[in-house]
Write an enzyme that holds these catalytic residues in place. Structure first.
Site, PDB file in Angstrom:
ATOM      1  N   THR A 284      39.559  36.033  28.388  1.00  0.00           N
ATOM      2  CA  THR A 284      38.160  35.731  28.671  1.00  0.00           C
ATOM      3  C   THR A 284      37.351  36.444  27.602  1.00  0.00           C
ATOM      4  OG1 THR A 284      38.638  35.778  31.054  1.00  0.00           O
ATOM      5  CG2 THR A 284      36.336  35.867  30.421  1.00  0.00           C
ATOM      6  N   ARG A 312      41.722  24.452  39.112  1.00  0.00           N
ATOM      7  CA  ARG A 312      41.462  25.862  39.433  1.00  0.00           C
ATOM      8  C   ARG A 312      40.322  26.421  38.585  1.00  0.00           C
ATOM      9  NH1 ARG A 312      41.694  30.948  36.308  1.00  0.00           N
ATOM     10  NH2 ARG A 312      41.852  32.597  37.874  1.00  0.00           N
ATOM     11  N   VAL A 313      39.436  27.168  39.227  1.00  0.00           N
ATOM     12  CA  VAL A 313      38.335  27.847  38.544  1.00  0.00           C
ATOM     13  C   VAL A 313      38.409  29.323  38.887  1.00  0.00           C
ATOM     14  CG1 VAL A 313      35.826  28.065  38.358  1.00  0.00           C
ATOM     15  CG2 VAL A 313      36.858  25.799  38.619  1.00  0.00           C
ATOM     16  N   GLY A 314      38.290  30.178  37.878  1.00  0.00           N
ATOM     17  CA  GLY A 314      38.338  31.610  38.100  1.00  0.00           C
ATOM     18  C   GLY A 314      36.963  32.221  38.310  1.00  0.00           C
ATOM     19  N   ASP A 315      36.865  33.496  38.015  1.00  0.00           N
ATOM     20  CA  ASP A 315      35.633  34.239  38.316  1.00  0.00           C
ATOM     21  C   ASP A 315      34.554  34.105  37.251  1.00  0.00           C
ATOM     22  OD1 ASP A 315      37.507  35.844  36.684  1.00  0.00           O
ATOM     23  OD2 ASP A 315      35.911  37.323  36.699  1.00  0.00           O
ATOM     24  N   THR A 334      36.665  40.524  33.013  1.00  0.00           N
ATOM     25  CA  THR A 334      37.870  39.856  32.533  1.00  0.00           C
ATOM     26  C   THR A 334      39.043  40.355  33.358  1.00  0.00           C
ATOM     27  OG1 THR A 334      39.445  39.655  30.706  1.00  0.00           O
ATOM     28  CG2 THR A 334      38.038  41.598  30.687  1.00  0.00           C
ATOM     29  N   GLY A 335      39.827  39.427  33.889  1.00  0.00           N
ATOM     30  CA  GLY A 335      40.959  39.856  34.711  1.00  0.00           C
ATOM     31  C   GLY A 335      41.468  38.721  35.565  1.00  0.00           C
ATOM     32  N   GLY A 337      41.134  36.434  38.091  1.00  0.00           N
ATOM     33  CA  GLY A 337      39.887  35.971  38.679  1.00  0.00           C
ATOM     34  C   GLY A 337      39.842  35.920  40.183  1.00  0.00           C
TER      35      GLY A 337
END
Length: 418
Positions: A284, A312-315, A334-335, A337
């Site tokens: 990210t 899929r959608v992360g943070d 960043t990580g 999510g």
């Protein structure tokens, strides 16, 4: 305007009450206490002393080892991080807005094949690049985000268009791209995002997934052997990129021995593996900035996780999870999510600054190194407050990061230890 109550204000009010109960001869002290209380109540006003201004960026956290990162690659990545810092600083030095500095810095990182955003985005399970981004203006709390876009060269710019040119906060997929076209933003062919390294990363992930799903009798067989009929498995070769480059076998990578937080049950997504270094990284990019007017902004952009499925959608594009800014605090994360979403990491840090009166570095460190670690979440954040304090905690072995202040001297780091 309703004042915001804080422990600091509480201490000030107690002090003021004590002074009011003192003998009348303490009028001067009472006046001082009252002035202090008045200052504490004006929490929405900018600091009276001109704050320091600057910019912080990140390019992803994860297992990043020195022995696997060649000097040439490290130098190239440091050069891009430096370029991003300088792009943001050029905006701030002219008195520009923090929002402009954030987008300028992120645009540089999106255009680089070294980072998992824009040009260097990873591939999903179907061999497609899906991009997410978000931006937030701390002064107004306006925000914009996009998710699952496939033809936007700089997703951070589209996120800003959503914020400034629409009544919405988030748009996704085809709808977001239709909005982009309505605003005069051109779409790019999917082949623009292709990089051989990211393609090989997908091949390796597919081979690992295939081996895990093999029946017990086949566990020891080479990954090129087919599975038994009816056994669910991803395709041996995902759809070829649009430019026609054929898939090639993944290069084996060495697993990291670095101890990491343990994921919770049901969390099967893993970070992408760099086929060149063998390290795994939550790719990210992000930036936070404080401008000369005392205003904060934050932005984040990503290609998500290698081999992700089902849209899929992360943070990163979720306000309060991977991106957040208000008048006191700005954060880009960043990580992994899923954990950053569940624990609303970005907002949690700023809430601790606001409600617990914690210094920013303390609040950020507690969330990343205590709350997340106990939950099994891995990653890090970059953060700034309106006094110019900076925090860059992470609980993995490395995080690509950098800072530049008023003096214009960029500082870049990658590893946990100097």
């Amino acid at each position: 305007m309703s004042p915001t109550f804080s422990p600091r204000m509480h201490r000030s009010l107690l002090a003021g009450t004590a002074l009011l109960l003192a003998p009348m001869g303490c009028a001067t002290s009472s006046q001082v206490g009252a002035a202090r209380d008045e200052a504490a109540l004006r929490t929405d006003e900018p600091p009276r002393v001109k704050p320091k201004w600057g910019l912080v960026i990140h390019g992803g956290a994860g297992v990043i080892s020195r022995e696997n990162l060649s000097p040439e690659r490290e130098a190239a990545m440091r050069a891009v991080l430096t370029q991003a810092l300088q792009a943001g600083h050029a905006v701030l030095a002219k008195g520009g807005r923090s929002l402009d500095a954030v987008t300028a810095a992120i645009r540089v990182l999106e255009d680089s094949p070294y980072f998992n955003a824009g040009k260097g985005a990873v591939f999903n399970h179907d061999g497609v690049n899906e991009l997410d981004a978000a931006v937030m203006d701390g002064k107004t709390r306006m925000a914009g985000a996009v998710a699952g876009v496939r033809h936007i060269q700089n997703p951070i710019d589209l996120a800003r268009l959503v914020m400034e040119k629409s009544p919405h906060v988030m748009m996704v997929g085809d709808g977001a791209e239709a909005f982009a076209q309505s605003q005069g933003m051109p779409l790019v062919d999917a082949k623009y995002f292709y990089t051989e390294e990211r393609w090989q990363g997908l091949q390796r992930a597919l081979e690992q997934e295939k081996a895990k799903e093999a029946p017990p009798a086949e566990q020891g067989q080479p990954s090129t052997q087919g599975l038994s009929p009816g056994q669910p498995t991803p395709p041996a070769q995902p759809p070829a990129p649009q430019q026609g480059q054929p898939a090639t076998p993944a290069q084996p990578g060495q697993p990291s021995s670095q101890p990491q937080p343990q994921p919770q049950p049901g969390s099967s997504l893993t970070p992408g593996v760099d086929p060149i270094t063998g390290d795994h990284k939550f790719g990210t990019v992000g930036a936070v900035a404080l401008d000369q007017h005392g205003d904060l902004a934050a932005g984040t952009s990503t290609g998500g996780m290698t081999n992700k499925r089902f849209g899929r959608v992360g943070d990163s594009p979720i306000i309060g999870a991977g991106t957040y800014a208000d008048e006191r605090c700005a954060v880009s994360a960043t990580g992994h999510g899923e954990f950053f979403i569940r624990y609303t990491v970005a907002r949690d840090i700023c809430a601790r600054v606001e409600y617990q009166d914690l210094p920013l570095p303390e609040a950020a460190s507690y969330v990343i190194n205590d709350v997340l670690v106990k939950a099994g979440g891995e990653g890090g954040v970059i953060a700034m407050d309106r006094q110019g304090h900076v925090a860059m905690p992470f609980n993995s072995s490395g995080m690509y990061r950098g800072y530049i202040g008023e003096d214009g001297t960029p500082t870049v780091a990658i590893f946990q230890q100097p």
